[in-house]
Design a protein around this motif. Structure first.
Motif, PDB file in Angstrom:
ATOM      1  N   ASP A 198     -55.565 -53.038 -86.590  1.00 48.62           N
ATOM      2  CA  ASP A 198     -56.839 -52.780 -87.518  1.00 48.62           C
ATOM      3  C   ASP A 198     -58.096 -53.156 -86.828  1.00 48.62           C
ATOM      4  OD1 ASP A 198     -55.913 -51.864 -90.194  1.00 48.62           O
ATOM      5  OD2 ASP A 198     -55.438 -54.170 -90.532  1.00 48.62           O
ATOM      6  N   THR A 314     -55.913 -46.854 -98.097  1.00 55.99           N
ATOM      7  CA  THR A 314     -57.194 -46.669 -98.213  1.00 55.99           C
ATOM      8  C   THR A 314     -57.874 -47.947 -98.124  1.00 55.99           C
ATOM      9  OG1 THR A 314     -56.866 -45.040 -99.930  1.00 55.99           O
ATOM     10  CG2 THR A 314     -59.149 -46.106 -99.845  1.00 55.99           C
ATOM     11  N   SER A 315     -57.371 -49.027 -98.365  1.00 60.77           N
ATOM     12  CA  SER A 315     -58.259 -50.508 -98.177  1.00 60.77           C
ATOM     13  C   SER A 315     -58.159 -50.802 -96.740  1.00 60.77           C
ATOM     14  CB  SER A 315     -57.422 -51.561 -99.037  1.00 60.77           C
ATOM     15  OG  SER A 315     -56.139 -51.790 -98.618  1.00 60.77           O
ATOM     16  N   ARG A 317     -58.168 -48.850 -94.319  1.00 59.28           N
ATOM     17  CA  ARG A 317     -59.330 -48.177 -93.606  1.00 59.28           C
ATOM     18  C   ARG A 317     -60.806 -48.580 -94.017  1.00 59.28           C
ATOM     19  NH1 ARG A 317     -55.814 -43.439 -94.947  1.00 59.28           N
ATOM     20  NH2 ARG A 317     -56.819 -43.250 -96.810  1.00 59.28           N
ATOM     21  N   SER A 318     -60.612 -48.998 -95.021  1.00 53.26           N
ATOM     22  CA  SER A 318     -62.098 -49.683 -95.419  1.00 53.26           C
ATOM     23  C   SER A 318     -62.267 -50.959 -94.496  1.00 53.26           C
ATOM     24  CB  SER A 318     -61.920 -49.943 -96.972  1.00 53.26           C
ATOM     25  OG  SER A 318     -63.112 -50.822 -97.337  1.00 53.26           O
ATOM     26  N   GLN A 320     -61.206 -51.598 -91.631  1.00 51.46           N
ATOM     27  CA  GLN A 320     -61.589 -50.984 -90.243  1.00 51.46           C
ATOM     28  C   GLN A 320     -62.847 -50.631 -90.183  1.00 51.46           C
ATOM     29  OE1 GLN A 320     -58.404 -48.110 -89.662  1.00 51.46           O
ATOM     30  NE2 GLN A 320     -56.784 -49.646 -89.842  1.00 51.46           N
ATOM     31  N   ALA A 321     -63.378 -49.825 -91.183  1.00 53.12           N
ATOM     32  CA  ALA A 321     -64.933 -49.353 -91.172  1.00 53.12           C
ATOM     33  C   ALA A 321     -65.701 -50.704 -91.194  1.00 53.12           C
ATOM     34  CB  ALA A 321     -65.044 -48.535 -92.313  1.00 53.12           C
ATOM     35  N   VAL A 322     -65.451 -51.514 -92.192  1.00 59.82           N
ATOM     36  CA  VAL A 322     -66.484 -52.591 -92.446  1.00 59.82           C
ATOM     37  C   VAL A 322     -66.485 -53.627 -91.011  1.00 59.82           C
ATOM     38  CG1 VAL A 322     -67.016 -54.753 -93.711  1.00 59.82           C
ATOM     39  CG2 VAL A 322     -66.342 -52.801 -94.814  1.00 59.82           C
TER      40      VAL A 322
END
Length: 374
Positions: A198, A314-315, A317-318, A320-322
């Protein structure tokens, strides 16, 4: 006191749990206690269950003249029925069995088909002991939730003063204000639970910023995962920015702590997270997740970054984005990085030391022995 301690393999194994056990053994021996290490062999889960039927181990434990027997909860598959046999057959000198719980196997991610088996075995083991040494309030809650009851216990948190770093506020400020690359440190065995994939995915999302990631930890614990990480780095074109150093000596690790800007270990679960505190000792803000006990150490926006985490793709990826956004923010806002760094050092300075926590455990063991003799 004469104390037995059951572990897998060697007490010198590199992990936070084994470090905790080593610190406890060293402290007990320094107080004049006799500690006998009883090592069981590492093996596949099924073979560990079979170790319950070792006549040699049963005989050894029945004949031992311990005041108290400690068991690392990691060994629970090998002890779940053995503890019951000890209770039924009796011993020449009864002693309480106390389990040291770093985190539950059932708190980790496993295939759905196996999880009920793991939970049943672990629950039965936890109910077979007289009391617990917990490394965090989170671990205590997880055990009591699983067993449905509260047994005698002590919560003795790990500490971060293994390196006893001497670093001034001026040094921390100067490091934080340095222009150039954001120096990120990951410390932990290269296994899926630690979330290195991650972190790399988050770094790959950054715009063309100057950063470096140093990874310190054993690469042989899970060879398939290590190969996955190496492939991920190569495919992302990050080979010149990320270095896998493998396990290092304490002196070498201390140098990475001293010269990095922050520590990032976005684990899927941590029973505590000793490395967060160790990094804070050098003024490193810690990046962890809300899964497990990291939140007992990391205060989001105060001494580090705490990311929400879940089980779905999905979580993930979230997260990782945050994480990517927070890293970019700290890279571009060195005043904020410096503030978190100074707060991290202060968190370390106010945390109990290893001696403080180990003294709590010894007092609990003495009480457990005294209660048995009443």
């Amino acid at each position: 006191m004469k104390i037995g301690l059951i572990i897998y393999g060697s007490l010198d194994t590199l992990s936070g749990g084994y470090l905790y056990d080593r610190k406890l053994v060293d402290y007990l021996r320094a107080q004049g206690d006799e500690v006998e290490i009883i090592s069981q062999p590492w093996s596949a889960y099924g073979w560990r269950l079979g170790q319950n039927f070792s006549c040699a181990m049963l005989r050894r434990l029945r004949e031992a003249q311990f005041d108290v027997l400690l068991q690392d909860e990691l060994n629970h598959p090998s002890l779940v029925w053995l503890n019951g046999y000890l209770g039924k057959l009796g011993t020449s000198r009864p002693y309480p069995i106390i389990s040291i719980v770093h985190h539950l196997r059932s708190s980790e991610a496993h295939p759905r088909g196996l999880m009920p088996i793991y939970q049943q075995v672990e629950r039965k083991y936890l109910r077979s002991v007289a009391g617990f040494v917990y490394n965090s309030q989170t671990t205590k809650r997880e055990v009591e939730r699983m067993t449905g009851c509260a047994k005698p216990h002590v919560v003795a948190t790990p500490a971060g003063d293994r390196f006893q770093p001497e670093i001034s506020a001026d040094e921390i400020v100067a490091r934080g204000q340095e222009p150039g690359a954001l120096r990120i440190l990951f410390v932990g065995n290269v296994i899926a639970r630690k979330g290195l994939h991650d972190l790399i995915a988050a770094l790959a999302q950054l715009p063309k910023l100057d950063w470096r990631l140093e990874v310190v930890g054993g690469t042989a614990v899970s060879p398939p995962y290590t190969r996955r990480i190496q492939t991920q780095i190569a495919q992302a074109g990050l080979s010149e920015r990320i270095t896998l150093h493998g396990a290092l000596s304490d002196d070498e690790l201390a140098q990475f702590y001293r010269h990095s800007h922050l520590l990032a270990v976005p684990s899927q679960y941590e029973g505590f997270g000793i490395v967060y505190l160790e990094g804070m000792g050098f003024g490193l803000p810690a990046i962890g997740t809300t899964s497990g006990a990291a939140g007992e150490i990391i205060q989001d926006g105060e001494n580090g970054v705490l990311l929400g985490v879940g089980e779905t793709a999905t979580s993930a990826r979230s997260v990782q984005a945050v994480l990517s956004q927070r890293l970019q923010h700290l890279h571009q806002n060195r005043d904020e990085l410096t503030r978190l760094s100074l707060n991290a050092r202060q968190s370390y300075l106010t945390w109990p030391t290893w001696d403080d926590s180990m003294a709590k455990i010894r007092a609990f063991l003495e009480k457990s022995v005294a209660d048995l003799e009443k």
